[in-house]
Structures are given as C-alpha cells and as structure tokens.
Design a protein around this motif. Structure first.
Motif, PDB file in Angstrom:
ATOM      1  N   ASP A 178       0.871  -1.183   0.000  1.00 24.31           N
ATOM      2  CA  ASP A 178       0.000   0.000   0.000  1.00 24.31           C
ATOM      3  C   ASP A 178       0.902   1.224   0.000  1.00 24.31           C
ATOM      4  OD1 ASP A 178      -1.916   1.904   0.236  1.00 24.31           O
ATOM      5  OD2 ASP A 178      -2.912   1.025   1.978  1.00 24.31           O
ATOM      6  N   SER A 179       0.869   1.991  -1.092  1.00 25.56           N
ATOM      7  CA  SER A 179       1.742   3.162  -1.220  1.00 25.56           C
ATOM      8  C   SER A 179       0.927   4.430  -1.029  1.00 25.56           C
ATOM      9  CB  SER A 179       2.429   3.176  -2.589  1.00 25.56           C
ATOM     10  OG  SER A 179       1.464   3.222  -3.628  1.00 25.56           O
ATOM     11  N   SER A 180       1.579   5.436  -0.461  1.00 25.42           N
ATOM     12  CA  SER A 180       0.935   6.728  -0.245  1.00 25.42           C
ATOM     13  C   SER A 180       1.479   7.743  -1.237  1.00 25.42           C
ATOM     14  CB  SER A 180       1.183   7.206   1.192  1.00 25.42           C
ATOM     15  OG  SER A 180       2.578   7.425   1.397  1.00 25.42           O
ATOM     16  N   LYS A 181       0.830   8.902  -1.341  1.00 25.64           N
ATOM     17  CA  LYS A 181       1.259   9.939  -2.275  1.00 25.64           C
ATOM     18  C   LYS A 181       2.624  10.519  -1.899  1.00 25.64           C
ATOM     19  CE  LYS A 181      -3.420  11.324  -3.593  1.00 25.64           C
ATOM     20  NZ  LYS A 181      -4.399  12.442  -3.673  1.00 25.64           N
ATOM     21  N   GLY A 182       2.978  10.441  -0.633  1.00 23.22           N
ATOM     22  CA  GLY A 182       4.257  10.971  -0.206  1.00 23.22           C
ATOM     23  C   GLY A 182       5.430  10.064  -0.501  1.00 23.22           C
ATOM     24  N   GLY A 183       5.150   8.867  -1.021  1.00 27.30           N
ATOM     25  CA  GLY A 183       6.226   7.944  -1.338  1.00 27.30           C
ATOM     26  C   GLY A 183       6.462   6.881  -0.291  1.00 27.30           C
ATOM     27  N   ASP A 184       5.717   6.904   0.825  1.00 25.41           N
ATOM     28  CA  ASP A 184       5.864   5.876   1.857  1.00 25.41           C
ATOM     29  C   ASP A 184       5.151   4.601   1.423  1.00 25.41           C
ATOM     30  OD1 ASP A 184       7.185   7.771   3.322  1.00 25.41           O
ATOM     31  OD2 ASP A 184       5.398   8.389   4.454  1.00 25.41           O
ATOM     32  N   TYR A 185       5.655   3.455   1.902  1.00 22.87           N
ATOM     33  CA  TYR A 185       5.083   2.161   1.563  1.00 22.87           C
ATOM     34  C   TYR A 185       4.727   1.408   2.845  1.00 22.87           C
ATOM     35  CZ  TYR A 185       6.746   2.789  -3.224  1.00 22.87           C
ATOM     36  OH  TYR A 185       6.958   3.265  -4.495  1.00 22.87           O
ATOM     37  N   LYS A 186       3.609   0.707   2.799  1.00 21.89           N
ATOM     38  CA  LYS A 186       3.215  -0.195   3.863  1.00 21.89           C
ATOM     39  C   LYS A 186       3.020  -1.572   3.249  1.00 21.89           C
ATOM     40  CE  LYS A 186       0.081   1.000   6.852  1.00 21.89           C
ATOM     41  NZ  LYS A 186      -1.253   1.317   7.421  1.00 21.89           N
ATOM     42  N   PHE A 187       3.592  -2.587   3.883  1.00 19.67           N
ATOM     43  CA  PHE A 187       3.425  -3.943   3.370  1.00 19.67           C
ATOM     44  C   PHE A 187       2.809  -4.827   4.448  1.00 19.67           C
ATOM     45  CE2 PHE A 187       7.660  -3.845   5.206  1.00 19.67           C
ATOM     46  CZ  PHE A 187       7.735  -5.024   5.940  1.00 19.67           C
ATOM     47  N   ILE A 188       1.978  -5.751   4.000  1.00 19.13           N
ATOM     48  CA  ILE A 188       1.284  -6.679   4.886  1.00 19.13           C
ATOM     49  C   ILE A 188       1.424  -8.073   4.289  1.00 19.13           C
ATOM     50  CG2 ILE A 188      -0.880  -7.258   6.037  1.00 19.13           C
ATOM     51  CD1 ILE A 188      -1.831  -4.413   5.466  1.00 19.13           C
ATOM     52  N   THR A 189       1.807  -9.036   5.094  1.00 17.73           N
ATOM     53  CA  THR A 189       1.910 -10.427   4.640  1.00 17.73           C
ATOM     54  C   THR A 189       1.126 -11.317   5.581  1.00 17.73           C
ATOM     55  OG1 THR A 189       3.918 -10.849   5.910  1.00 17.73           O
ATOM     56  CG2 THR A 189       4.199 -10.014   3.667  1.00 17.73           C
ATOM     57  N   GLY A 190       0.683 -12.456   5.055  1.00 19.11           N
ATOM     58  CA  GLY A 190      -0.050 -13.422   5.861  1.00 19.11           C
ATOM     59  C   GLY A 190       0.007 -14.794   5.221  1.00 19.11           C
ATOM     60  N   HIS A 191      -0.021 -15.843   6.084  1.00 19.80           N
ATOM     61  CA  HIS A 191       0.032 -17.211   5.549  1.00 19.80           C
ATOM     62  C   HIS A 191      -1.273 -17.607   4.881  1.00 19.80           C
ATOM     63  CE1 HIS A 191       3.987 -18.483   6.877  1.00 19.80           C
ATOM     64  NE2 HIS A 191       3.779 -17.840   8.029  1.00 19.80           N
ATOM     65  N   THR A 192      -2.385 -17.143   5.382  1.00 19.42           N
ATOM     66  CA  THR A 192      -3.704 -17.414   4.793  1.00 19.42           C
ATOM     67  C   THR A 192      -4.544 -16.152   4.879  1.00 19.42           C
ATOM     68  OG1 THR A 192      -4.581 -18.215   6.903  1.00 19.42           O
ATOM     69  CG2 THR A 192      -3.658 -19.873   5.388  1.00 19.42           C
ATOM     70  N   GLY A 193      -5.578 -16.103   4.051  1.00 20.61           N
ATOM     71  CA  GLY A 193      -6.459 -14.939   4.038  1.00 20.61           C
ATOM     72  C   GLY A 193      -7.866 -15.313   3.656  1.00 20.61           C
ATOM     73  N   VAL A 194      -8.819 -14.483   4.072  1.00 26.03           N
ATOM     74  CA  VAL A 194     -10.232 -14.689   3.763  1.00 26.03           C
ATOM     75  C   VAL A 194     -10.820 -13.359   3.305  1.00 26.03           C
ATOM     76  CG1 VAL A 194     -12.493 -15.378   4.633  1.00 26.03           C
ATOM     77  CG2 VAL A 194     -10.433 -16.533   5.464  1.00 26.03           C
ATOM     78  N   LEU A 195     -11.561 -13.391   2.192  1.00 28.10           N
ATOM     79  CA  LEU A 195     -12.242 -12.205   1.681  1.00 28.10           C
ATOM     80  C   LEU A 195     -13.638 -12.133   2.264  1.00 28.10           C
ATOM     81  CD1 LEU A 195     -11.249 -12.288  -2.091  1.00 28.10           C
ATOM     82  CD2 LEU A 195     -10.841 -10.382  -0.545  1.00 28.10           C
ATOM     83  N   THR A 196     -14.015 -10.976   2.800  1.00 25.15           N
ATOM     84  CA  THR A 196     -15.364 -10.771   3.336  1.00 25.15           C
ATOM     85  C   THR A 196     -15.928  -9.485   2.770  1.00 25.15           C
ATOM     86  OG1 THR A 196     -14.474  -9.627   5.275  1.00 25.15           O
ATOM     87  CG2 THR A 196     -14.844 -12.002   5.478  1.00 25.15           C
ATOM     88  N   GLU A 197     -17.231  -9.485   2.530  1.00 24.48           N
ATOM     89  CA  GLU A 197     -17.940  -8.315   2.002  1.00 24.48           C
ATOM     90  C   GLU A 197     -18.934  -7.815   3.031  1.00 24.48           C
ATOM     91  OE1 GLU A 197     -20.486  -6.959  -1.987  1.00 24.48           O
ATOM     92  OE2 GLU A 197     -20.178  -9.081  -1.508  1.00 24.48           O
ATOM     93  N   SER A 198     -18.898  -6.524   3.314  1.00 31.04           N
ATOM     94  CA  SER A 198     -19.811  -5.931   4.277  1.00 31.04           C
ATOM     95  C   SER A 198     -21.121  -5.536   3.592  1.00 31.04           C
ATOM     96  CB  SER A 198     -19.160  -4.710   4.935  1.00 31.04           C
ATOM     97  OG  SER A 198     -18.835  -3.745   3.949  1.00 31.04           O
ATOM     98  N   ASP A 199     -22.049  -5.045   4.380  1.00 31.50           N
ATOM     99  CA  ASP A 199     -23.358  -4.676   3.837  1.00 31.50           C
ATOM    100  C   ASP A 199     -23.283  -3.491   2.878  1.00 31.50           C
ATOM    101  OD1 ASP A 199     -24.426  -6.688   5.356  1.00 31.50           O
ATOM    102  OD2 ASP A 199     -24.911  -5.354   7.056  1.00 31.50           O
ATOM    103  N   ASP A 200     -22.319  -2.586   3.072  1.00 28.65           N
ATOM    104  CA  ASP A 200     -22.216  -1.413   2.200  1.00 28.65           C
ATOM    105  C   ASP A 200     -21.428  -1.703   0.927  1.00 28.65           C
ATOM    106  OD1 ASP A 200     -19.760  -1.758   3.312  1.00 28.65           O
ATOM    107  OD2 ASP A 200     -19.548   0.298   4.060  1.00 28.65           O
ATOM    108  N   GLY A 201     -21.020  -2.965   0.693  1.00 29.21           N
ATOM    109  CA  GLY A 201     -20.337  -3.329  -0.534  1.00 29.21           C
ATOM    110  C   GLY A 201     -18.831  -3.234  -0.484  1.00 29.21           C
ATOM    111  N   THR A 202     -18.271  -2.869   0.675  1.00 33.67           N
ATOM    112  CA  THR A 202     -16.820  -2.796   0.779  1.00 33.67           C
ATOM    113  C   THR A 202     -16.263  -4.180   1.105  1.00 33.67           C
ATOM    114  OG1 THR A 202     -16.986  -2.208   3.123  1.00 33.67           O
ATOM    115  CG2 THR A 202     -16.894  -0.401   1.521  1.00 33.67           C
ATOM    116  N   TRP A 203     -15.003  -4.398   0.680  1.00 33.64           N
ATOM    117  CA  TRP A 203     -14.346  -5.684   0.867  1.00 33.64           C
ATOM    118  C   TRP A 203     -13.165  -5.526   1.816  1.00 33.64           C
ATOM    119  CZ3 TRP A 203     -15.795 -10.365  -1.366  1.00 33.64           C
ATOM    120  CH2 TRP A 203     -16.811 -10.294  -2.328  1.00 33.64           C
TER     121      TRP A 203
END
Length: 390
Positions: A178-203
């Motif tokens: 995840d990169s920001s406009k200022g040039g900073d970076y954030k990274f996230i790692t995980g061994h497993t993941g699950v996708l979920t959808e909320s009522d407002d349509g966001t994931w």
C-alpha cells in the motif's frame, strides 16, 4: 479505355488488399486475445465485454496493417500482371508505366486519408474506451480480480496471493503493498487470508499469522518498522465511481487537439515535446503510404525473359527496416534529443526520394539502380601469323 483500365487494375488489387488486412488483423489480435480472456474471466457479461474490447482494438491494429497490406498487395498484383504478359501488352499499345501507376497511386492517397482518420481520431478515442472497459472489469468484481501467483493492482495498491478459492473466498499466502502519495510504503503479509464483504459493498481481507511493516520514502535507519501479529484486517479500496476524462497521455489526444495544443491549457501532465512528436509521427506515417506504390511497382515488375524472384521479400524487409527507423526516431523526438519533426519526417523523405528515383529509372527502361561498376570484355589474344612455305 483509361477508366476501364483503372477499374481493372484496382479490382485485382483491392480484393487482395482487403484479404491481407483481414489476415494481419487476425494475427495481431491473437496475442491480445490472451489478455482479454484473463480480463473477462468471471465477468457476468463476458461476451459483451470481449466484443467491446475487440471493437476498440481494431483501429489500433488497422493502422498497423495498412502499410504492409498495401505494399504486399501491389507487389503481388504487378507481379501477376507481368507474368501473364498484360503489362507488356499494355506498354506495346502506348500505355506507359506511369499511366499504370496512376490507379495504385490514387488508392494510396485514399488510404493515406483513411490513415489520418484512424490515427488522428479513431485510435485516441478507442484507446481511451479500451482502458475504460479494462477499468470497469477490474472494479466490477473484487473476488474474480484475484489471480493465482499474479500481481493485481487496485489504484496505488498491489496484491499478490499464491492460491485463490473462489467458492470459499479463501486466499493462500498473501502479500499486499500500500503506497501513499508521499512515497511511503506499507506492506502486509499473511500465511492465509479470507475475503469478506460488508453490507455497504466494501471488501476486507482478513490475514492470519500476519506481519505489518512500513518503509518510508527516505530511509534513515538500517531497518523499517515491523510488527508480527496473529490477525490483520485490511480494507480494500472502494471502487471508483466512473472513470477519468480522456487525455491522460498524448496517445489519447486527437490530431485536432495536438495541433491546437489544447492540452497545454488543461490541468494535464502531458509533455509538449512528446505530444508534438506523436503528431508528426501520425502525419508522416500517412504520407509514407503515398510512396509505397512506386516501390511496389519497381519490385513487382518483370519485363525480362527470365522471371525475377525476391521482390516480395525485399519489400517486406524494407518495410520492417523503415518501421524500426520510425520507432527509433519517435523515441528520440519524444525525449527531446531531436526536434519533434526530425524524428520521422527525414525517414519518410528518404523513402520517397528512393521510391521516385527507382521508379523513374524503371519507367525510362533502365535498371532500378545504376551499375556500380562495369565489367570490360577481355581483349582477344593476337593470333599467330600463318606459316608460309618456300
């Protein structure tokens, strides 16, 4: 008679020209169909989206196919007329080679105008429409956008996963940047993941056995910050409503917009030098079409008793060399190494001079190129005087 001759010559050429254009479009489209298949996979209206994408790709590939199709079709047509003796018959009745060239030259002028229409107006709009369709497909379904072992980009965010289970919306090992406009970076790692959808349509992506880290634009320490955690919830970007306006780069601008330099008044980051180089490239490629019939007649004409071969191969090789020179000149002009007009127009002018010169020599009854040397016949050795008897 002259108008009948024009119709006869063009009738033999146009049919072959259209066939070659169709073949070229089919060959050029094969590579892009693989990418289209990946994009429409999982879409609810896959056939409709594929048809829209192919339709918007046609102007781009049509502009690429016109020069080669015109050159090859004219060479083959002239070669057929030469082999059948029709060229010799026409010239024996007083029809000059310049007169035979006239319908092919007229066809080239028409195709040059068509090329300006395609590259100047249809291609910019269709390129923008194609990008808009790709954007809509990526935003239509978050789940189907994920591909195993492929990087998927959502605006300024990139997601990679080793495995996708669409039924359970489960992911394998996942890596997120995840990169920001200022040039900073954030990274996230995980061994497993699950996708979920909320009522407002966001994931959101729920990662198990995860790690979060950040990397600043300017590194001042030997390591960035890292945090190991059992679970991380990452909210995915909300799909953008609509799409940006046309004109993100100079290839999306019409010829009229490039000539008027309207992009300078708009809030766009288009390089004026690159824009002007692109304008000259479109015009010079259209002008190149007018010189191709002269080269084609020279390469396809066979008036001697022994049939020549290789004219078609020479023509294709010449066209490939010219294409590479135009691409190299365009890159130099876009970078400002040479003036915008100097990237492509000198190449077209050189081809035009070569075409006019070789056709003039051929129409005058001489070889296309003058002999660089002449082999002088060897002088006969003096014969011995006859013997006389006393």
């Amino acid at each position: 008679m002259f108008f009948k001759l024009d119709r006869y010559l063009l009738r033999n050429n146009i049919g072959l020209l259209l066939a070659l254009i169709a073949v070229a479009l089919a060959i050029l489209m094969l590579e892009r169909l693989i990418r289209i298949t990946d994009l429409i996979a999982g879409s609810d209206d896959a056939l409709q989206s594929a048809a829209r994408m192919i339709g918007n790709l046609l102007p781009h590939y049509l502009g690429m196919a016109l020069p080669g199709a015109l050159l090859i079709a004219t060479i083959i047509s002239i070669e057929r007329l030469s082999r059948s003796g029709e060229i010799v018959a026409l010239m024996s009745t007083g029809v000059s080679l310049r007169r035979i060239l006239r319908p092919y030259l007229g066809l080239a002028v028409v195709l040059a105008l068509v090329s300006i229409l395609i590259s100047g107006f249809l291609q910019p709009v269709s390129r923008y429409n194609y990008r808009q369709i790709v954007h809509e497909l990526k935003q239509s379904s978050i789940v189907t956008a994920f591909k195993e072992r492929k990087f998927v980009q959502f605006d300024d965010k990139v997601v990679w996963t080793s495995k996708v289970n669409f039924a359970g919306r489960k992911l394998g090992e996942t890596f997120i940047i995840d990169s920001s406009k200022g040039g900073d970076y954030k990274f996230i790692t995980g061994h497993t993941g699950v996708l979920t959808e909320s009522d407002d349509g966001t994931w959101t992506i729920n990662l198990q056995d995860a790690m979060i880290g950040d990397l600043p634009a300017e590194i001042t320490t030997s390591q960035g910050n890292r945090l190991n955690t059992a679970k991380v919830t990452w909210k995915m970007p909300t799909p953008i409503e609509g799409y940006r306006d046309r004109g993100d780069d100079q290839r999306e601008l019409t010829l009229k917009e490039l000539m008027s330099k309207s992009y300078l008044t708009d809030d766009k980051t288009i390089d004026p030098t690159a824009a002007q180089a692109d304008m000259h490239d479109r015009l010079s490629r259209a002008a190149l079409l007018i010189a191709l019939p002269l080269i084609s007649v020279v390469l396809g004409l066979q008036l001697g008793r022994v049939a020549r071969s290789g004219g078609l191969a020479v023509g294709i090789l010449l066209l490939v060399v010219v294409q590479k020179l135009l691409e190299f000149g365009l890159s130099l002009a876009q970078r400002g190494v040479v003036p915008p007009w100097a990237g492509t127009w000198p190449v077209v002018a050189l081809v035009a001079v070569l075409a006019i010169y070789t056709f003039w020599r051929t129409a005058s009854g001489r070889s296309a190129f003058p002999a660089l040397w002449r082999v002088k016949p060897k002088a006969a050795a003096p014969s011995a005087p006859p013997e006389t008897t006393a």
